[in-house]
Design a protein around this motif. Structure first.
Motif, PDB file in Angstrom:
ATOM      1  N   ILE A 116       0.873  -1.178   0.000  1.00  0.00           N
ATOM      2  CA  ILE A 116       0.000   0.000   0.000  1.00  0.00           C
ATOM      3  C   ILE A 116       0.906   1.223   0.000  1.00  0.00           C
ATOM      4  CG2 ILE A 116      -1.814   1.254   1.200  1.00  0.00           C
ATOM      5  CD1 ILE A 116      -2.603  -1.381   2.542  1.00  0.00           C
ATOM      6  N   GLU A 117       0.905   1.972  -1.081  1.00  0.00           N
ATOM      7  CA  GLU A 117       1.814   3.107  -1.215  1.00  0.00           C
ATOM      8  C   GLU A 117       1.216   4.382  -0.614  1.00  0.00           C
ATOM      9  OE1 GLU A 117       4.349   3.163  -4.902  1.00  0.00           O
ATOM     10  OE2 GLU A 117       2.712   1.923  -5.634  1.00  0.00           O
ATOM     11  N   LEU A 118       2.035   5.053   0.158  1.00  0.00           N
ATOM     12  CA  LEU A 118       1.659   6.335   0.758  1.00  0.00           C
ATOM     13  C   LEU A 118       2.564   7.407   0.160  1.00  0.00           C
ATOM     14  CD1 LEU A 118      -0.139   7.647   2.985  1.00  0.00           C
ATOM     15  CD2 LEU A 118       1.810   7.362   4.536  1.00  0.00           C
ATOM     16  N   PRO A 119       2.072   8.156  -0.850  1.00  0.00           N
ATOM     17  CA  PRO A 119       2.957   9.080  -1.577  1.00  0.00           C
ATOM     18  C   PRO A 119       3.331  10.310  -0.753  1.00  0.00           C
ATOM     19  CG  PRO A 119       0.959   8.543  -2.839  1.00  0.00           C
ATOM     20  CD  PRO A 119       0.732   8.110  -1.430  1.00  0.00           C
ATOM     21  N   TRP A 120       4.537  10.793  -0.986  1.00  0.00           N
ATOM     22  CA  TRP A 120       4.921  12.105  -0.490  1.00  0.00           C
ATOM     23  C   TRP A 120       4.220  13.166  -1.337  1.00  0.00           C
ATOM     24  CZ3 TRP A 120       7.829  13.222   3.775  1.00  0.00           C
ATOM     25  CH2 TRP A 120       8.507  12.164   4.368  1.00  0.00           C
ATOM     26  N   THR A 121       3.761  14.230  -0.681  1.00  0.00           N
ATOM     27  CA  THR A 121       3.083  15.300  -1.414  1.00  0.00           C
ATOM     28  C   THR A 121       4.103  16.237  -2.047  1.00  0.00           C
ATOM     29  OG1 THR A 121       3.030  16.851   0.453  1.00  0.00           O
ATOM     30  CG2 THR A 121       1.252  15.206   0.303  1.00  0.00           C
ATOM     31  N   LEU A 122       3.633  17.113  -2.934  1.00  0.00           N
ATOM     32  CA  LEU A 122       4.520  18.092  -3.560  1.00  0.00           C
ATOM     33  C   LEU A 122       5.140  19.030  -2.535  1.00  0.00           C
ATOM     34  CD1 LEU A 122       2.382  19.010  -6.722  1.00  0.00           C
ATOM     35  CD2 LEU A 122       4.369  17.492  -6.598  1.00  0.00           C
ATOM     36  N   GLN A 123       4.495  19.139  -1.381  1.00  0.00           N
ATOM     37  CA  GLN A 123       5.024  20.006  -0.314  1.00  0.00           C
ATOM     38  C   GLN A 123       6.033  19.279   0.579  1.00  0.00           C
ATOM     39  OE1 GLN A 123       1.567  19.665  -0.913  1.00  0.00           O
ATOM     40  NE2 GLN A 123       1.804  21.420  -2.305  1.00  0.00           N
ATOM     41  N   GLY A 124       6.338  18.035   0.239  1.00  0.00           N
ATOM     42  CA  GLY A 124       7.327  17.290   1.001  1.00  0.00           C
ATOM     43  C   GLY A 124       6.813  16.757   2.322  1.00  0.00           C
ATOM     44  N   ARG A 125       5.527  16.350   2.346  1.00  0.00           N
ATOM     45  CA  ARG A 125       4.938  15.798   3.563  1.00  0.00           C
ATOM     46  C   ARG A 125       4.155  14.541   3.220  1.00  0.00           C
ATOM     47  NH1 ARG A 125       2.460  20.667   7.163  1.00  0.00           N
ATOM     48  NH2 ARG A 125       2.693  19.042   8.756  1.00  0.00           N
ATOM     49  N   LEU A 183       9.749   3.299 -11.854  1.00  0.00           N
ATOM     50  CA  LEU A 183      10.490   2.221 -11.200  1.00  0.00           C
ATOM     51  C   LEU A 183      10.355   2.270  -9.683  1.00  0.00           C
ATOM     52  CD1 LEU A 183      13.800   2.261 -13.272  1.00  0.00           C
ATOM     53  CD2 LEU A 183      12.057   0.478 -13.303  1.00  0.00           C
ATOM     54  N   PHE A 184       9.965   3.412  -9.148  1.00  0.00           N
ATOM     55  CA  PHE A 184       9.912   3.606  -7.703  1.00  0.00           C
ATOM     56  C   PHE A 184       8.499   3.444  -7.157  1.00  0.00           C
ATOM     57  CE2 PHE A 184      13.414   5.851  -9.594  1.00  0.00           C
ATOM     58  CZ  PHE A 184      14.491   5.512  -8.790  1.00  0.00           C
ATOM     59  N   SER A 185       7.654   2.760  -7.933  1.00  0.00           N
ATOM     60  CA  SER A 185       6.270   2.507  -7.534  1.00  0.00           C
ATOM     61  C   SER A 185       5.844   1.167  -8.100  1.00  0.00           C
ATOM     62  CB  SER A 185       5.349   3.620  -8.058  1.00  0.00           C
ATOM     63  OG  SER A 185       3.987   3.266  -7.917  1.00  0.00           O
ATOM     64  N   VAL A 186       4.865   0.519  -7.443  1.00  0.00           N
ATOM     65  CA  VAL A 186       4.290  -0.715  -7.988  1.00  0.00           C
ATOM     66  C   VAL A 186       2.852  -0.504  -8.448  1.00  0.00           C
ATOM     67  CG1 VAL A 186       5.752  -2.233  -6.612  1.00  0.00           C
ATOM     68  CG2 VAL A 186       3.549  -1.471  -5.689  1.00  0.00           C
ATOM     69  N   SER A 187       2.351   0.701  -8.296  1.00  0.00           N
ATOM     70  CA  SER A 187       0.950   0.958  -8.649  1.00  0.00           C
ATOM     71  C   SER A 187       0.799   2.034  -9.715  1.00  0.00           C
ATOM     72  CB  SER A 187       0.156   1.352  -7.396  1.00  0.00           C
ATOM     73  OG  SER A 187       0.699   2.541  -6.822  1.00  0.00           O
ATOM     74  N   GLY A 188       1.878   2.307 -10.461  1.00  0.00           N
ATOM     75  CA  GLY A 188       1.772   3.259 -11.567  1.00  0.00           C
ATOM     76  C   GLY A 188       1.978   4.710 -11.196  1.00  0.00           C
ATOM     77  N   LEU A 189       2.490   4.974 -10.002  1.00  0.00           N
ATOM     78  CA  LEU A 189       2.751   6.367  -9.612  1.00  0.00           C
ATOM     79  C   LEU A 189       4.056   6.859 -10.243  1.00  0.00           C
ATOM     80  CD1 LEU A 189       1.935   6.115  -5.787  1.00  0.00           C
ATOM     81  CD2 LEU A 189       0.401   6.831  -7.642  1.00  0.00           C
ATOM     82  N   HIS A 190       4.252   8.172 -10.224  1.00  0.00           N
ATOM     83  CA  HIS A 190       5.513   8.829 -10.587  1.00  0.00           C
ATOM     84  C   HIS A 190       5.889   8.678 -12.060  1.00  0.00           C
ATOM     85  CE1 HIS A 190       5.515   8.757  -6.304  1.00  0.00           C
ATOM     86  NE2 HIS A 190       5.899   7.499  -6.212  1.00  0.00           N
ATOM     87  N   GLN A 191       4.899   8.523 -12.924  1.00  0.00           N
ATOM     88  CA  GLN A 191       5.209   8.349 -14.341  1.00  0.00           C
ATOM     89  C   GLN A 191       5.666   9.648 -15.011  1.00  0.00           C
ATOM     90  OE1 GLN A 191       2.687   5.937 -16.716  1.00  0.00           O
ATOM     91  NE2 GLN A 191       2.141   4.556 -15.056  1.00  0.00           N
ATOM     92  N   GLN A 192       5.538  10.765 -14.309  1.00  0.00           N
ATOM     93  CA  GLN A 192       6.035  12.037 -14.830  1.00  0.00           C
ATOM     94  C   GLN A 192       7.350  12.450 -14.168  1.00  0.00           C
ATOM     95  OE1 GLN A 192       4.391  13.886 -17.499  1.00  0.00           O
ATOM     96  NE2 GLN A 192       3.688  11.764 -17.550  1.00  0.00           N
TER      97      GLN A 192
END
Length: 468
Positions: free
Chosen positions: A215-224, A428-437
């Motif tokens: 279960i991925e918990l992304p960091w926000t653009l504000q670094g939190r 590469l740093f996600s398993v659910s398709g995040l960070h593609q940009q």
């Protein structure tokens, strides 16, 4: 090439490993290449078959070779034609490209390339071999030599209640091997684990291969981190383990604010959840370190893992784990793995800690990393301008860039291979398709590539791969 002898027998597999790396690079072609058998290599290098077997197992874990039953070992094909890399697993393609001669490899994350302690380790080894002849170098310490375990325990101890002992420390051949054991001991197969995102691809792949629900918990653009979402997940999901960084989370390069750290610690305590702390970059921060998460959580529900390689260099590949609990099962698993670690090399690393040489080295490394980061920042602004957005990294040796316009990052990756430049796409740093940009760029690398040419190529690739 003679490897046997009183002085070098204890770490012969490392010399075999380096020999095999050069051999693989020499014979790599578009077709698979059969490598020498165990017996052939043992005779050629004058070492035992078990030593060659161990070196081959390391290479297989790294994806450099593969074995065929009743046939032997083969090197993976590595085509010189970038078009041949257009299909298949993205990480395999990245590794293959990074090993090609002449490539500008900006995909890595090796801070110690700027200042390693390899020569110091080798010098200490020569001194220690005279003190510990071959018959005093036992292989019977499956969890690591006592000296190094004690040195690490002392380094992680911060108070009478936040203390560690040598028996709480376990050392393995590499970080992958340590994490494999951890997955088994914690019984993570089939369970749910919350992981900060982006996350190191080694950790993600090991969890994924073990059948862990990530279960991925992304960091926000504000670094939190989104603490509301974390609380909801801990409430609704059968989660018993959360994996977070100790100080700075890489590749995002952000540090959790103090109030957020306290909130996370309270949540973990409230829900009786374990913290698995990634301390790989814990000593590579550029500023005065904040209290690590491990200083705030219940120490009875805490495990910490890290490695020496990021700080010391490639001659210290070992991974390690700290845990107060499940000692009997951890000892059993380490014994079953039978890691054949160089006792002399471990003692040499321990001496670096005991003498304070590590702290002197870290001071030098921090200065160089900060200087390189500032130089890279200026070059990024010059060549990529408003094509990317980023936060200045607070640790490590990479920048985490986000494209400001929609792009096909796989196409960017492929176009750059044709220009002999290797980047690490964010997916590469996600398993659910995040960070593609996103993409990760290193500013610590082998050799002296022309960064201006490489960054100009990245700018052009980003422009050509725009999708909107």
């Amino acid at each position: 090439m003679i490897l046997r002898g009183e002085r070098r027998a204890d770490f012969a597999y490392q010399a075999v490993y380096r020999y095999m790396i050069n051999l693989i690079n020499d014979v790599s072609t578009d077709a698979r290449v059969k490598l020498p058998s165990l017996r052939q290599l043992a005779g050629r290098l004058n070492v035992s078959i078990s030593t060659v077997q161990y070196a081959y197992s390391l290479l297989e874990k790294e994806g450099r070779v593969y074995s065929v039953a009743k046939s032997g070992y083969y090197a993976w094909p590595m085509s010189v034609n970038p078009l041949a890399w257009a299909a298949g697993d993205l990480l395999d393609r990245l590794y293959a490209a990074a090993r090609r001669p002449g490539m500008v490899v900006l995909s890595g994350d090796e801070p110690a390339l700027l200042a390693s302690l390899d020569s110091n380790l080798l010098r200490l080894e020569r001194e220690l071999v005279r003190q510990y002849p071959q018959h005093l170098q036992p292989w019977s310490q499956p969890c690591g030599v006592w000296e190094l375990r004690a040195a690490l325990a002392a380094r992680y101890t911060s108070s009478p209640t936040r203390c560690w002992h040598a028996d709480d420390v376990y050392i393995g051949a590499d970080l992958r091997g340590v994490l494999d054991i951890l997955i088994d001991v914690l019984g993570l197969r089939g369970t749910a684990v919350i992981v900060e995102s982006p996350c190191d691809w080694l950790v993600l792949r090991l969890l994924q291969d073990a059948g862990v629900r990530i279960i991925e918990l992304p960091w926000t653009l504000q670094g939190r981190l989104d603490l509301v979402t974390l609380d909801q997940l801990l409430c609704d999901e059968p989660v018993h383990l959360v994996l977070l960084s100790s100080a700075v989370s890489l590749p995002a390069g952000v540090a959790m604010p103090t109030q957020d750290r306290l909130a996370v610690a309270q949540m973990l305590d409230q829900y009786g959840c374990w913290l698995l702390e990634n301390d790989t970059y814990g000593e590579l921060g550029f500023t005065e370190p904040q209290a690590a998460l491990r200083e705030l959580v219940n120490p009875e529900r805490l495990m910490v893992f890290s490695s020496f390689e990021k700080v010391l260099g490639s001659e210290a590949p070992y991974g390690y784990l700290l845990s107060r609990r499940m000692s009997s099962e951890l000892q059993r698993q380490f014994l079953l793995r039978s890691f054949r670690l160089s006792s002399i090399r471990q003692r040499a690393i321990a001496r670096l800690y005991q003498s304070g040489r590590i702290d002197q080295h870290l001071h030098t490394l921090h200065l160089q990393l900060r200087q390189q980061a500032e130089d890279m920042r200026q070059r990024l602004d010059q060549h990529l301008g408003d094509q990317v957005a980023y936060r200045a990294p607070m640790a490590g040796a990479t920048f985490w860039l986000g494209a400001t316009k929609p792009v096909d990052m796989r196409q960017v990756f492929q176009r750059l291979l044709a220009q002999q430049v290797v980047i690490a796409p964010g997916e590469l740093f996600s398993v659910s398709g995040l960070h593609q940009q996103n993409l990760r760029l290193s500013y610590a690398f082998h050799g002296q590539p022309d960064l201006d040419i490489a960054l100009a190529a990245i700018s052009e690739a980003l422009h050509q791969a725009q999708t909107g």
